[in-house]
Design an enzyme around this catalytic site. Structure first.
Site, PDB file in Angstrom:
ATOM      1  N   ARG A   1       0.852  -1.185   0.000  1.00 12.95           N
ATOM      2  CA  ARG A   1       0.000   0.000   0.000  1.00 12.95           C
ATOM      3  C   ARG A   1       0.886   1.231   0.000  1.00 12.95           C
ATOM      4  O   ARG A   1       1.996   1.223   0.532  1.00 12.95           O
ATOM      5  CB  ARG A   1      -0.924   0.023   1.211  1.00 12.95           C
ATOM      6  CG  ARG A   1      -0.251  -0.151   2.552  1.00 12.95           C
ATOM      7  CD  ARG A   1      -1.292  -0.222   3.646  1.00 12.95           C
ATOM      8  NE  ARG A   1      -1.760   1.090   4.017  1.00 12.95           N
ATOM      9  CZ  ARG A   1      -1.203   1.844   4.954  1.00 12.95           C
ATOM     10  NH1 ARG A   1      -0.135   1.401   5.611  1.00 12.95           N
ATOM     11  NH2 ARG A   1      -1.695   3.032   5.249  1.00 12.95           N
ATOM     12  N   GLY A   2       0.385   2.255  -0.624  1.00  9.21           N
ATOM     13  CA  GLY A   2       1.101   3.521  -0.664  1.00  9.21           C
ATOM     14  C   GLY A   2       0.169   4.630  -0.256  1.00  9.21           C
ATOM     15  O   GLY A   2      -0.960   4.383   0.172  1.00  9.21           O
TER      16      GLY A   2
ATOM     17  N   SER B   1      -2.576   4.527  -3.108  1.00 12.63           N
ATOM     18  CA  SER B   1      -3.163   3.288  -3.631  1.00 12.63           C
ATOM     19  C   SER B   1      -2.966   2.098  -2.700  1.00 12.63           C
ATOM     20  O   SER B   1      -2.151   2.149  -1.777  1.00 12.63           O
ATOM     21  CB  SER B   1      -2.522   2.953  -4.978  1.00 12.63           C
ATOM     22  OG  SER B   1      -1.141   2.701  -4.797  1.00 12.63           O
ATOM     23  N   GLU B   2      -3.744   1.042  -2.975  1.00 15.29           N
ATOM     24  CA  GLU B   2      -3.515  -0.263  -2.367  1.00 15.29           C
ATOM     25  C   GLU B   2      -3.219  -1.221  -3.510  1.00 15.29           C
ATOM     26  O   GLU B   2      -3.834  -1.121  -4.581  1.00 15.29           O
ATOM     27  CB  GLU B   2      -4.749  -0.721  -1.593  1.00 15.29           C
ATOM     28  CG  GLU B   2      -5.009   0.149  -0.374  1.00 15.29           C
ATOM     29  CD  GLU B   2      -5.901  -0.546   0.651  1.00 15.29           C
ATOM     30  OE1 GLU B   2      -5.367  -1.104   1.623  1.00 15.29           O
ATOM     31  OE2 GLU B   2      -7.118  -0.525   0.434  1.00 15.29           O
TER      32      GLU B   2
ATOM     33  N   ASP C   1      10.108   9.677  -8.442  1.00 14.07           N
ATOM     34  CA  ASP C   1       9.979   8.865  -7.216  1.00 14.07           C
ATOM     35  C   ASP C   1      10.849   7.606  -7.300  1.00 14.07           C
ATOM     36  O   ASP C   1      10.416   6.513  -6.944  1.00 14.07           O
ATOM     37  CB  ASP C   1       8.514   8.497  -6.966  1.00 14.07           C
ATOM     38  CG  ASP C   1       8.243   8.089  -5.510  1.00 14.07           C
ATOM     39  OD1 ASP C   1       9.116   8.354  -4.641  1.00 14.07           O
ATOM     40  OD2 ASP C   1       7.186   7.498  -5.240  1.00 14.07           O
TER      41      ASP C   1
END
Length: 336
Positions: A40-41, A44-45, A149
């Site tokens: 997960r971020g 989002s998952e 990123d």
């Protein structure tokens, strides 16, 4: 302005970079089933999934509520980069009919978590995978796109098949010369100095700093290499290695005003020689070529950093290039 690929987007039709106008053609949600959660971020998952039509494994990235424009940007960028070397493949875009929550469907990579994997690497492995990552970065930069990123968490490696994929294009953006970008990108340990001093006219070279920070942690076996407790402390950690005189030269060159908060915390530091980070545990990864390569990435001045293409030509990667040449030669032999 970027030293390379500066005018890519202005030479493309507007539809290439104007992601606001992207039309999403939604696939069939019922074609996919979730198998298990794998991450997960912030935005989002992420799940391992299966395509029930062809029984192919896939990755399902369920996006959290976020501006439609951001979703369009990620999709447009993934479409523009489709088929590029070591770029994760976007297979489909679906959404739930009730909640309207969109999900991105990606190719599956049998990744081993980097904290487990990197300690298993030998010197050649480090060279090989950094070279593979550079292929992805040079490709996306050549397409007018900054990833913004780059970090180990976004580099999937299937070590058994020696396959690498650069993932998570959610922060990626199109590069237009002279544009001021948001500095709230990248993850703290991998943020370039330009972000930390609030210099908004950055470019592809931001990704090269992040790659350098990642490379430093791999060769010196120190994760993360620059371990700041906050964004301001992150710059202090960098200055303790690269020196404060050098930092002020950079600020003067670009007429950057340092935030007043640094008055109390920055102090004065001498530049630390790279060799001072060598110890018994990491010396097998460190060579003169490795240090020269690192030194040409971790520069305050973004214009001094190697580009991805220049990086791939560095002597550090000679063994990787030789191996690739040998493999091509042998493949040619077996065909003939």
């Amino acid at each position: 302005m970027a030293r390379v690929y500066a005018d890519v987007n202005q030479n493309m039709p507007r539809a290439y970079w104007d992601y606001d106008s992207v039309n999403i053609s939604w696939g069939v949600l019922e074609n996919y089933e979730v198998v298990r959660k794998i991450g997960r971020g912030k935005y989002s998952e992420v799940f391992e999934g299966i395509n029930v039509v062809n029984y192919q494994k896939c990755v399902i990235k369920v996006l959290k509520p976020v501006k439609k424009k951001k979703i369009k940007r990620e999709i447009k960028i993934l479409q523009n980069l489709a088929g590029g070397p070591n770029i994760v493949a976007l297979l489909d875009v679906v959404r739930d009919s009730q909640s309207k929550t969109p999900s991105l469907i990606f190719e599956y990579v049998n990744n081993t978590e980097f904290r487990t994997l990197y300690p298993r690497f030998n010197d050649f492995d480090v060279r090989y995978y950094i070279f593979e990552l550079l292929k992805a970065l040079d490709f996306c930069h050549s397409k007018g796109i900054m990833h913004r990123d780059v970090k180990p968490h976004n580099v999937m490696i299937d070590h058994e098949n020696r396959k690498l994929r650069l993932i998570d294009w959610g922060l990626a953006e199109f590069y237009h010369p002279g544009t001021e970008y948001n500095v709230r990108v990248a993850s703290r340990y991998f943020k370039g100095p330009e972000l930390l001093v609030d210099f908004q006219e950055y470019d592809y070279s931001l990704d090269m700093w992040s790659l350098g920070a990642m490379f430093a942690s791999m060769i010196f076996r120190k994760e993360p290499f620059f371990h700041g407790q906050s964004n301001s402390d992150q710059l202090v950690k960098i200055a303790k290695v690269l020196g404060t005189d050098e930092l002020f030269d950079y600020l003067d060159k670009y007429e950057i005003e340092l935030d007043a908060q640094y008055d109390d915390i920055l102090g004065r530091f001498q530049r630390k020689p790279w060799h001072s980070f060598i110890n018994a545990e990491n010396q097998r990864f460190v060579s003169n070529e490795a240090i020269d390569f690192l030194d040409k990435l971790l520069r305050y001045d973004h214009n001094e950093r190697l580009t991805a293409k220049e990086a791939m030509a560095h002597p550090y990667f000679a063994p990787v290039r030789d191996e690739a040449t040998r493999a091509r030669y042998l493949a040619g032999e077996t065909i003939n």
